[in-house]
Write an enzyme that holds these catalytic residues in place. Sequence first.
Site, PDB file in Angstrom:
ATOM      1  N   PHE A  38      10.407  -1.847  -0.630  1.00  0.00           N
ATOM      2  CA  PHE A  38      10.959  -3.386  -0.283  1.00  0.00           C
ATOM      3  C   PHE A  38      11.332  -3.491   1.119  1.00  0.00           C
ATOM      4  O   PHE A  38      11.804  -2.219   1.896  1.00  0.00           O
ATOM      5  CB  PHE A  38      12.119  -3.853  -1.256  1.00  0.00           C
ATOM      6  CG  PHE A  38      11.594  -4.126  -2.574  1.00  0.00           C
ATOM      7  CD1 PHE A  38      10.510  -4.954  -2.973  1.00  0.00           C
ATOM      8  CD2 PHE A  38      12.409  -3.805  -3.629  1.00  0.00           C
ATOM      9  CE1 PHE A  38      10.471  -5.044  -4.227  1.00  0.00           C
ATOM     10  CE2 PHE A  38      12.052  -3.907  -4.907  1.00  0.00           C
ATOM     11  CZ  PHE A  38      11.073  -4.677  -5.324  1.00  0.00           C
ATOM     12  N   ALA A  39      11.369  -4.593   1.395  1.00  0.00           N
ATOM     13  CA  ALA A  39      11.932  -4.608   2.932  1.00  0.00           C
ATOM     14  C   ALA A  39      13.432  -3.974   2.952  1.00  0.00           C
ATOM     15  O   ALA A  39      14.073  -4.043   1.836  1.00  0.00           O
ATOM     16  CB  ALA A  39      12.020  -5.970   3.367  1.00  0.00           C
ATOM     17  N   GLY A  64      -7.637  21.136  19.813  1.00  0.00           N
ATOM     18  CA  GLY A  64      -7.272  22.590  20.055  1.00  0.00           C
ATOM     19  C   GLY A  64      -7.927  23.184  21.153  1.00  0.00           C
ATOM     20  O   GLY A  64      -8.411  22.482  22.050  1.00  0.00           O
ATOM     21  N   GLY A  65      -8.156  24.514  21.030  1.00  0.00           N
ATOM     22  CA  GLY A  65      -8.701  25.200  22.229  1.00  0.00           C
ATOM     23  C   GLY A  65     -10.183  25.249  21.980  1.00  0.00           C
ATOM     24  O   GLY A  65     -10.974  26.129  22.897  1.00  0.00           O
ATOM     25  N   VAL A  72       7.949  -3.499   8.342  1.00  0.00           N
ATOM     26  CA  VAL A  72       6.663  -2.722   9.123  1.00  0.00           C
ATOM     27  C   VAL A  72       5.700  -2.695   8.035  1.00  0.00           C
ATOM     28  O   VAL A  72       5.733  -2.435   6.985  1.00  0.00           O
ATOM     29  CB  VAL A  72       7.352  -1.115   9.337  1.00  0.00           C
ATOM     30  CG1 VAL A  72       6.247  -0.295   9.881  1.00  0.00           C
ATOM     31  CG2 VAL A  72       8.394  -1.409  10.450  1.00  0.00           C
ATOM     32  N   GLN A 108       0.753  -1.211   0.048  1.00  0.00           N
ATOM     33  CA  GLN A 108       0.220   0.082   0.029  1.00  0.00           C
ATOM     34  C   GLN A 108       0.702   1.380  -0.076  1.00  0.00           C
ATOM     35  O   GLN A 108       0.404   2.103  -0.734  1.00  0.00           O
ATOM     36  CB  GLN A 108      -0.661  -0.023   1.214  1.00  0.00           C
ATOM     37  CG  GLN A 108      -1.689   1.265   1.295  1.00  0.00           C
ATOM     38  CD  GLN A 108      -2.726   1.082   2.463  1.00  0.00           C
ATOM     39  OE1 GLN A 108      -3.229   2.575   2.752  1.00  0.00           O
ATOM     40  NE2 GLN A 108      -3.049   0.173   3.350  1.00  0.00           N
ATOM     41  N   GLU A 138       1.409  -1.324   8.224  1.00  0.00           N
ATOM     42  CA  GLU A 138       0.651  -0.012   8.741  1.00  0.00           C
ATOM     43  C   GLU A 138       0.443   0.188  10.355  1.00  0.00           C
ATOM     44  O   GLU A 138       0.795   0.940  11.028  1.00  0.00           O
ATOM     45  CB  GLU A 138      -0.848  -0.051   8.252  1.00  0.00           C
ATOM     46  CG  GLU A 138      -1.813   0.949   8.714  1.00  0.00           C
ATOM     47  CD  GLU A 138      -1.693   2.324   8.130  1.00  0.00           C
ATOM     48  OE1 GLU A 138      -1.153   2.557   7.176  1.00  0.00           O
ATOM     49  OE2 GLU A 138      -1.734   3.084   9.122  1.00  0.00           O
ATOM     50  N   ASP A 156       0.789   3.787   5.997  1.00  0.00           N
ATOM     51  CA  ASP A 156       0.940   3.395   4.578  1.00  0.00           C
ATOM     52  C   ASP A 156       0.633   4.486   3.560  1.00  0.00           C
ATOM     53  O   ASP A 156       1.354   5.109   2.833  1.00  0.00           O
ATOM     54  CB  ASP A 156       0.116   2.181   4.253  1.00  0.00           C
ATOM     55  CG  ASP A 156       0.460   0.967   4.739  1.00  0.00           C
ATOM     56  OD1 ASP A 156       1.782   0.876   4.744  1.00  0.00           O
ATOM     57  OD2 ASP A 156       0.133  -0.020   4.838  1.00  0.00           O
TER      58      ASP A 156
HETATM   59  N1  COA Z   1      12.025  -9.649  -9.346  1.00  0.00           N
HETATM   60  C1  COA Z   1      12.812 -10.319  -8.416  1.00  0.00           C
HETATM   61  N2  COA Z   1      12.728 -10.150  -7.050  1.00  0.00           N
HETATM   62  C2  COA Z   1      11.704  -9.463  -6.635  1.00  0.00           C
HETATM   63  C3  COA Z   1      10.893  -8.734  -7.590  1.00  0.00           C
HETATM   64  C4  COA Z   1      11.249  -8.861  -8.641  1.00  0.00           C
HETATM   65  N3  COA Z   1      10.305  -8.298  -9.703  1.00  0.00           N
HETATM   66  N4  COA Z   1       9.929  -8.138  -6.383  1.00  0.00           N
HETATM   67  C5  COA Z   1      10.468  -8.309  -5.414  1.00  0.00           C
HETATM   68  N5  COA Z   1      11.129  -9.330  -5.388  1.00  0.00           N
HETATM   69  C6  COA Z   1      11.857  -9.873  -3.914  1.00  0.00           C
HETATM   70  C7  COA Z   1      12.630  -8.784  -3.362  1.00  0.00           C
HETATM   71  O1  COA Z   1      13.995  -8.466  -4.016  1.00  0.00           O
HETATM   72  C8  COA Z   1      12.709  -9.492  -1.886  1.00  0.00           C
HETATM   73  O2  COA Z   1      13.848 -10.673  -2.135  1.00  0.00           O
HETATM   74  P1  COA Z   1      15.041 -10.797  -0.978  1.00  0.00           P
HETATM   75  O3  COA Z   1      14.157 -11.055   0.373  1.00  0.00           O
HETATM   76  O4  COA Z   1      15.613 -11.983  -1.532  1.00  0.00           O
HETATM   77  O5  COA Z   1      15.704  -9.591  -0.808  1.00  0.00           O
HETATM   78  C9  COA Z   1      11.451 -10.301  -2.000  1.00  0.00           C
HETATM   79  O6  COA Z   1      10.824 -10.390  -3.191  1.00  0.00           O
HETATM   80  C10 COA Z   1      10.446  -9.975  -0.813  1.00  0.00           C
HETATM   81  O7  COA Z   1      10.418  -8.514  -0.673  1.00  0.00           O
HETATM   82  P2  COA Z   1      10.097  -7.966   0.570  1.00  0.00           P
HETATM   83  O8  COA Z   1      10.041  -6.436   0.239  1.00  0.00           O
HETATM   84  O9  COA Z   1      10.948  -8.258   1.531  1.00  0.00           O
HETATM   85  O10 COA Z   1       8.495  -8.495   0.840  1.00  0.00           O
HETATM   86  P3  COA Z   1       7.898  -8.964   2.057  1.00  0.00           P
HETATM   87  O11 COA Z   1       6.665  -9.654   1.789  1.00  0.00           O
HETATM   88  O12 COA Z   1       8.954 -10.032   2.665  1.00  0.00           O
HETATM   89  O13 COA Z   1       7.628  -7.950   2.933  1.00  0.00           O
HETATM   90  C11 COA Z   1       6.881  -5.612   3.497  1.00  0.00           C
HETATM   91  C12 COA Z   1       6.746  -6.891   2.832  1.00  0.00           C
HETATM   92  C13 COA Z   1       5.984  -4.505   3.340  1.00  0.00           C
HETATM   93  C14 COA Z   1       6.776  -6.070   4.955  1.00  0.00           C
HETATM   94  C15 COA Z   1       8.344  -5.032   3.345  1.00  0.00           C
HETATM   95  O14 COA Z   1       8.329  -4.830   2.048  1.00  0.00           O
HETATM   96  C16 COA Z   1       8.649  -3.481   4.191  1.00  0.00           C
HETATM   97  O15 COA Z   1       8.731  -3.935   5.291  1.00  0.00           O
HETATM   98  N6  COA Z   1       8.860  -2.698   3.113  1.00  0.00           N
HETATM   99  C17 COA Z   1       9.064  -1.357   3.782  1.00  0.00           C
HETATM  100  C18 COA Z   1       7.878  -0.968   4.528  1.00  0.00           C
HETATM  101  C19 COA Z   1       6.642  -0.717   3.947  1.00  0.00           C
HETATM  102  O16 COA Z   1       6.347  -0.172   2.739  1.00  0.00           O
HETATM  103  N7  COA Z   1       5.538  -1.185   4.585  1.00  0.00           N
HETATM  104  C20 COA Z   1       4.273  -0.911   4.302  1.00  0.00           C
HETATM  105  C21 COA Z   1       3.881  -2.109   3.012  1.00  0.00           C
HETATM  106  S1  COA Z   1       2.226  -1.282   2.969  1.00  0.00           S
END
Ligand code: COA
Length: 425
Positions: free
Chosen positions: A96-97, A246-247, A136, A16, A138, A167
């Site tokens: 991404f994470a 507020g006030g 992280v 999101q 929402e 988000d």
């Molecule tokens: N091609 C190849 N690999 C891809 C890809 C693509 N097109 N798109 C995603 N990936 C891979 C990433 O490189 C990652 O690989 P790695 O773990 O080997 O480095 C993997 O997919 C997973 O990505 P990730 O972002 O870790 O997803 P997740 O589902 O594990 O985590 C979140 C989701 C939201 C928790 C995390 O992305 C995050 O903390 N983001 C930042 C904060 C944020 O925006 N949070 C709110 C989201 S609404």
Amino acid sequence: MTALEGVRILDFTHVQSGPTCTQLLAWFGADVIKVERPGSGDATRAQLVDIPGADSLYFTMLNHNKRSIELDAKTPEGKEVLTRLIESCDVMVENFAPGALERMGFPWEVVQTINPRIILASIKGFGPGRYEACKVYENVAQCVGGAASTTGFRDGIPVVTGAQIGDSGTGLHLALGIVTALYQREQTGRGQRVSAAMQDGVLNLCRVKLRDQQRLQKGPLREYSQFGEGVPFADATPRAGNDSGGGQPGRILRCKGWEDDPNAYVYFITQGAAWSKICALIGRPDWQSDPRYATPEARLPRLNEVFATIESWTETIDKFTVMEICNPLGIPVGPILSMKEIAEDEGLRASGTVVEVDHPVRGRHLTVGCPIKLSDSAVDVRPAPLLGQHTEEVLSQLLGYSADEVDRLRRSGALGGVPDRAAAE
Ligand code: COA
């Protein structure tokens, strides 16, 4: 012409926070190319599915006006395409994470070397420091950004709000950072890194609560209901229920029908300037001159009594009638609108904030249009793309790949399988 015409965005966002940001940029006219993992794409396509076989509303309502390409950025061929995309885009956005982009082989230093004019914009949960490596979502952001500790009632547990301030709120912050960086690039010719942490974004929206934390050191927060109730304050900004910040004290009050309708309530603000009108309305004209009620300061210890008296009036009429009576008198009030009422609201539909969109698979659906109106840049809300709908179009028309080269890339697995063209058309 639209405001961001000519700006091209490599959209590496998912879920999101990031998609909210790039959707805004798309609405303002940027060409947003969403890069998704072959086969599955953004995880939200398959979350909270209401129509089997169709992308979820979670996805479709966050990805309007974008193009989608399937690309495995971890294969050599995928990296080759990603490099060409970075060369030809103005902005790259990702959420991404922490560390994922680096593990993919595209840290800022590499991205900047490929295209010194590019802006790399990122959302993470936390900024640099102890928690920077954490994932992280929402509600975590609402908790670590200070919102949850100040939401809810004093005698209850912390509460998260339905407004997605972690988000979508951070997505908004990032969008502002991106257009600011684009503006600076006009002068410098250089791109830069733009970072927005969800904790920081939430805290920015909770600024007034940090204000109260400091005021608390000087004495009780007199506009909080708990002051009038004689409940001592602890050492941190407390949860204040529905007190207004507020006030100008305010509360949510019952309206006619509240026994059966969970949203038969109105927010009522006892603005100082409107006090005489309020007194007349609720049948207490004596409160205008009675020194115990005549000034906002004098009323602070008596807010429970004041609002109970106002409520005995609002309970006799429905929430829209309260609005109709109070508005001409300059008394600030607002009915508690349900999502059903919002979906049917004629004004929101007329302004384009609530719109109906035709999606090729799911059909007609309701969505929230662009909430920011530019008089010289009209927004036409278009359906979210199907997964990989524009892979070939982007590779051939934008990146200049020949049909044979696209075929080579597809056979390598970098672009996923053969797309379902029938569904896209
Ligand atoms: N091609 C190849 N690999 C891809 C890809 C693509 N097109 N798109 C995603 N990936 C891979 C990433 O490189 C990652 O690989 P790695 O773990 O080997 O480095 C993997 O997919 C997973 O990505 P990730 O972002 O870790 O997803 P997740 O589902 O594990 O985590 C979140 C989701 C939201 C928790 C995390 O992305 C995050 O903390 N983001 C930042 C904060 C944020 O925006 N949070 C709110 C989201 S609404």
